[in-house]
Design an enzyme around this catalytic site. Structure first.
Site, PDB file in Angstrom:
ATOM      1  N   HIS A 172       0.825  -1.210   0.000  1.00 47.65           N
ATOM      2  CA  HIS A 172       0.000   0.000   0.000  1.00 47.65           C
ATOM      3  C   HIS A 172       0.855   1.254   0.000  1.00 47.65           C
ATOM      4  O   HIS A 172       0.381   2.333   0.323  1.00 47.65           O
ATOM      5  CB  HIS A 172      -0.957   0.012   1.192  1.00 47.65           C
ATOM      6  CG  HIS A 172      -1.641  -1.304   1.416  1.00 47.65           C
ATOM      7  ND1 HIS A 172      -1.184  -2.239   2.307  1.00 47.65           N
ATOM      8  CD2 HIS A 172      -2.718  -1.856   0.802  1.00 47.65           C
ATOM      9  CE1 HIS A 172      -1.959  -3.318   2.258  1.00 47.65           C
ATOM     10  NE2 HIS A 172      -2.890  -3.117   1.353  1.00 47.65           N
TER      11      HIS A 172
HETATM   12  S1  FES Z   1       1.733  -0.541   3.363  1.00 47.89           S
HETATM   13 FE1  FES Z   1       0.211  -2.029   3.754  1.00 47.89          FE
HETATM   14  S2  FES Z   1       1.357  -3.721   4.474  1.00 47.89           S
HETATM   15 FE2  FES Z   1       2.872  -2.211   4.098  1.00 47.89          FE
END
Ligand code: FES
Length: 199
Positions: free
Chosen positions: A158
């Site tokens: 993410h």
């Molecule tokens: S940004 Fe979601 S698990 Fe690392």
């Protein structure tokens, strides 16, 4: 939700992201430098792991397994160390004040988050949903990273980013810095992961 597992057949650590509804499912595989021996069973159960860092050159990183988790050891260059204080304003917790007992042992509550300034020791599991971030140690513009990137780690799940002290950048999904595990130096070239002088 995370699902971190050791694949005993391939000897790789798999970080699987990250729950239904997330931006797809991403898996990363990190090969380990060591192979299993009978003592590995004890390590998997939580025993401390001894690491020879004598051949690690400035700017290099190695990964070992401790309690089924990847632990990164990065030998930072003088330039990389000098960049750390400059990044502070961009970080969510530059002084490692959050969850200190859980994430940052007392001996690592400093600008470089380590016992010896040049060596970072950190658990390579993102504090968001448990993926294993990718090393992006080189400074400079590159895909998915800002133009003023000073080197660090990028979580592909993410988009969280961490600096070369494992400190998370502001306004990212990951809420906290990477964990610094208990560790201590047995000699200049031998590191023990999983125990420290207080253990
Ligand atoms: S940004 Fe979601 S698990 Fe690392």
């Amino acid at each position: 939700m995370s699902n971190d597992a050791i694949d005993p057949a391939r000897r790789t650590w798999i970080g699987i992201a990250c729950g239904a509804g997330a931006i797809g499912t991403v898996a990363t595989a990190v090969p380990f430098i060591s192979t299993f021996s009978p003592s590995e069973r004890a390590k998997a159960a939580g025993a401390a792991v001894e690491v020879d860092i004598g051949t690690l050159k400035p700017g290099e990183m190695t990964t070992v397994e401790w309690r089924g988790k990847p632990v990164w050891i990065v030998r930072r260059t003088p330039e990389q160390l000098a960049s750390l204080p400059k990044i502070d304003p961009q970080l969510a917790d530059p002084k490692s004040l959050r969850k200190p007992g859980e994430l940052t042992p007392e001996y690592a509550r400093n600008e470089h988050r380590s016992i010896k300034p040049e060596f970072l020791v950190a658990v390579g599991i993102c504090s968001h949903l448990g993926c294993s971030p990718s090393a992006k140690l080189q400074a400079g513009a590159q895909p998915s990273l800002p133009d003023d990137w000073q080197g660090g780690f990028f979580c592909p799940c993410h988009g969280s980013t961490f600096d070369l002290a494992g400190r998370v950048f502001k306004n990212k999904p990951a809420p906290d810095n990477l964990e610094v595990p208990p560790h201590m130096y047995l000699s200049d070239s031998k590191l023990l992961i999983g125990e420290d002088k207080k253990a």
